[in-house]
Design a protein around this motif. Structure first.
Motif, short mmCIF file in Angstrom:
data_model
loop_
_atom_site.label_atom_id
_atom_site.label_comp_id
_atom_site.label_asym_id
_atom_site.label_seq_id
_atom_site.Cartn_x
_atom_site.Cartn_y
_atom_site.Cartn_z
N GLY A 12 45.53 29.45 37.66
CA GLY A 12 45.93 28.81 38.91
C GLY A 12 46.57 29.75 39.92
N SER A 13 46.65 31.04 39.60
CA SER A 13 47.27 31.99 40.52
C SER A 13 46.38 33.21 40.65
CB SER A 13 48.66 32.39 40.02
OG SER A 13 49.23 33.36 40.86
N LEU A 14 45.49 33.20 41.64
CA LEU A 14 44.58 34.30 41.86
C LEU A 14 45.06 35.14 43.04
CD1 LEU A 14 41.13 32.56 41.37
CD2 LEU A 14 42.00 34.46 40.03
N PRO A 15 44.83 36.45 43.02
CA PRO A 15 45.22 37.31 44.15
C PRO A 15 44.42 36.93 45.41
CG PRO A 15 43.86 38.52 42.59
CD PRO A 15 44.18 37.22 41.93
N ARG A 16 44.95 37.26 46.56
CA ARG A 16 44.31 36.92 47.83
C ARG A 16 43.30 37.98 48.27
NH1 ARG A 16 44.67 32.16 50.34
NH2 ARG A 16 44.81 33.16 52.38
N THR A 17 43.30 39.14 47.63
CA THR A 17 42.42 40.23 48.05
C THR A 17 41.51 40.65 46.90
OG1 THR A 17 44.09 41.87 47.46
CG2 THR A 17 44.08 41.07 49.73
N LEU B 91 38.68 34.68 35.59
CA LEU B 91 37.80 35.73 36.10
C LEU B 91 36.86 35.13 37.14
CD1 LEU B 91 37.18 38.77 35.52
CD2 LEU B 91 35.37 37.96 34.00
N VAL B 92 36.74 35.79 38.28
CA VAL B 92 35.78 35.41 39.31
C VAL B 92 34.84 36.59 39.53
CG1 VAL B 92 35.44 34.65 41.69
CG2 VAL B 92 37.44 33.87 40.42
#
Length: 674
Positions: free
Chosen positions: A197-202, A218-219
């Motif tokens: 639920g907490s992915l980086p913005r960049t 993982l995306v």
């Protein structure tokens, strides 16, 4: 034209129309740091974006089709014009007028007329048109697919998909693969985090040498063989069907009674079907009884004649059969009385059947409507609102092989639409109940009424808190409020999403696809490298890490394109490049503000195990870092040594891995650690 005038033209943009879309276009353009002039017929009574007046260089009141108004806006100095009024005729006329005044201004037009757009593009040049209804439909469709598939698009005949994957302990990658090992010509890592639920913005904010563990998110971008999604298994397989059929044979009597009871209960809601069934059964029984009695007790009559006589009586023909007084005497009195009752009953029941048939024909409006598929029972997607946006979403989801059901409140939709999907009409509560919302995978709410969208969203969340909720809005304030009220829902402001595509196109780039992820818009954008381009002469690794984008295709004409290219390709004039980028990354590319703060890593080369390793190691250093081959050979001939070039961390780590493969021992050091 002087250098100052040229710079003014590069920084000046015109927006025609200051409705909701126009206001969002202004805001998106201002994020690029350019000057924006707006033409609007009347002063807006309210601003959807509160501080928008402060973002405008000038607001000109008048008709944007008039040459005098365009000249007041200094159209000859404008790099691009975004023509986004709600009237397509006005937009087309404005485009023609601007092209006469300035043959170099790029035209970005709001229009849904594909054929006209193609003709205008051929005649006017440097012209691109977007349909603000269809452009965001793909974002809605991808959001409806759930948490795994984020986007699906096609590049040079190859399908690519963006996937979000939650790693569990049984995953084949878990505790086995390092992140950099997952990258290939078929797959590119975009995001990674240890915290659900907490992915980086960049992009690139992940550590290549980390081991993939359970609970990681993982995306990644991956090639796909075909446009195919496996729909939820709502029906049993063939084997299960066969077993169920065998069981049904054994319990047929019980099942028949159950089906009859179910139909009877249903018929209370559909009284027409109940009356028709009762009348049909009664007429059939009377026909059978009359035929048998006439054949047994009427002298010398055949079975066919008995059947015909019964039919005549049921149709009210008592006088036709018993009009002769002499004939009446040879027929038993009870048979005559039965015949009279048969005629009266037949007149009643057959009359009811005639009435029902007439009503059915009139209600159908003499049209033969195709029978629609049944409503899915579970793991389906409910689309509420089947206007242009809803229909486009439905077609996309059909291409993705998804089970869907549509809900519309337009009574004429059945006669005017050819979508081959299950449809539900009626009031809101009944429609949601019939759509099996409690077992739906996703609910997409895209009516034109924002208040109705809010009402349906709250009802849908109450019915099924676990479904993926996708809500369409056009107001920025409502989007913000809904995002706070329903934090798990995906609230897509159509004009805000479309405006980013319009703004990107205004700078001469081609937007191939877009989708929403992590509360930001990701655009698939194509660049044609020109001599003055900020990308010209850079390595792909510098483009990726310096501008915060992900190169996914490179083509050096006339060669074929390369998917998932390596970072050691140097861009040149004429090259074609496709990237995944946020609006922030596109702004950096436009301004040429490459991020060098993260370029503070160096590679320390300790030793090489052979003369061949020295030779090949120098080649690898020159190729990956972009330094001269002579500088690389100088380093390899005087080991140990430190490469004097600052690198991005991912770039330096890749160089170390390549050197290790070549039997060259190297390590990573920070620029200040020497």
């Amino acid at each position: 034209m002087s250098a100052r005038d040229t710079q003014l033209q590069l920084d000046r943009f015109l927006v025609c129309g200051l409705g909701s879309l126009g206001q969002h276009c202004v805001a998106a353009l201002k994020e690029f740091g350019v000057s924006v002039i707006v033409i609007e017929q009347v002063q807006p009574h309210s601003w959807e974006i509160s501080d928008l007046p402060n973002l405008l260089e000038d607001l000109i009141l008048g008709d944007c089709r008039q040459n005098s108004i365009l000249e007041r806006a200094k159209i000859h100095r404008c790099r691009a014009a975004l023509i986004v009024t709600s009237n397509e005729q006005v937009n087309a006329e404005t485009a023609l007028a601007i092209r006469q005044l300035n043959p170099r201004t790029r035209l970005v037009v709001r229009s849904a007329k594909e054929n006209l757009n193609q003709l205008l593009s051929e005649q006017l040049g440097d012209f691109i048109a977007f349909d603000p209804i269809q452009l965001p439909a793909s974002a809605f469709a991808f959001a409806a697919l759930g948490s795994e598939t984020l986007c699906f698009f096609k590049l040079d005949g190859q399908w690519l998909q963006v996937l979000k994957r939650q790693i569990n302990s049984s995953d084949r990658w878990c505790n086995v693969r390092l992140l950099h090992e997952l990258g290939s010509r078929q797959r590119q890592i975009l995001y990674h985090t240890h915290y659900p639920g907490s992915l980086p913005r960049t992009f690139h904010d992940w550590e290549p040498n980390e081991l993939l563990q359970a609970e990681d998110t993982l995306v990644y971008l991956e090639t796909a063989e075909q446009l195919f999604f496996s729909p939820a298994q709502t029906l049993p397989s063939r084997q299960l069907k066969r077993r169920e059929w065998q069981k049904n044979i054994l319990r047929f009597p019980k099942r028949f009674r159950g089906q009859l009871s179910k139909f009877w209960q249903l018929s209370f809601q559909q009284r027409v079907r109940r009356v028709a069934l009762l009348c049909g059964i009664t007429v059939s029984i009377l026909l059978l009884m009359g035929t048998v009695l006439f054949e047994l007790y009427y002298p010398g009559i055949t079975f066919l004649a008995a059947f015909t006589a019964t039919v005549i009586l049921l149709l009210g023909g008592y006088g036709d059969l018993f009009g002769n007084l002499e004939q009446i005497g040879v027929i038993p009195w009870w048979l005559q009385l039965f015949s009279l009752g048969l005629s009266l009953a037949g007149t009643t029941f057959v009359g009811v059947l005639y009435a029902l048939l007439t009503e059915a024909l009139l209600s159908s409006k003499f049209q033969f409507i195709k029978r629609r598929p049944p409503i899915p029972q579970q793991a389906h997607i409910a689309i509420i609102g089947l206007g242009r946006v809803g229909q486009r979403i439905a077609r996309l989801l059909q291409e993705f092989k998804q089970a869907i059901v549509g809900i519309t409140f337009n009574p004429d939709f059945e006669q005017t639409n050819i979508l081959d999907i299950p449809l539900i009409f009626g009031n809101l509560k009944e429609a949601l109940a019939k759509a099996n919302l409690s077992t739906a995978k996703s609910v997409v709410i895209v009516t034109d009424d924002e208040v109705l969208n809010l009402e349906v969203a709250l009802m849908a969340r109450a019915i099924n808190p676990d479904s993926h909720l996708v809500i369409r809005t056009s107001s920025q304030r409502l989007s913000e409020h809904l995002s706070q009220l329903l934090p798990r829902a995906q609230v897509l402001g159509t004009h805000a999403v479309v405006a980013e595509a319009f703004a990107t196109a205004a700078f001469g780039e081609k937007v191939i696809a877009l989708f929403r992820f992590n509360n930001q818009t990701i655009l698939v954008t194509e660049y044609q490298i020109e001599s003055e381009d900020t990308l010209n002469g850079l390595l792909l690794s510098e483009v990726a890490y310096g501008y915060g984008v992900v190169p996914i295709l490179h083509q050096k004409l006339p060669n074929s394109s390369i998917l998932m290219p390596l970072g050691d390709i140097r861009l040149a004039v004429g090259d074609r490049l496709v990237v995944l980028a946020t609006i922030d990354g596109l702004q950096r590319i436009e301004r040429g503000t490459i991020d060098t703060s993260a370029k503070h890593w160096q590679v320390r080369v300790e030793r090489a195990l052979s003369s061949e390793a020295i030779f090949e190691g120098a080649n690898a250093i020159a190729r990956i870092t972009g330094c001269s081959l002579g500088q690389a050979r100088e380093l390899m001939n005087h080991l140990p040594g430190t490469l004097p070039i600052m690198l991005y961390k991912h770039q330096a780590q890749r160089l170390i891995r390549e050197l290790n493969k070549l039997l060259v021992k190297a390590s990573l050091i920070s620029g200040g650690d020497r």
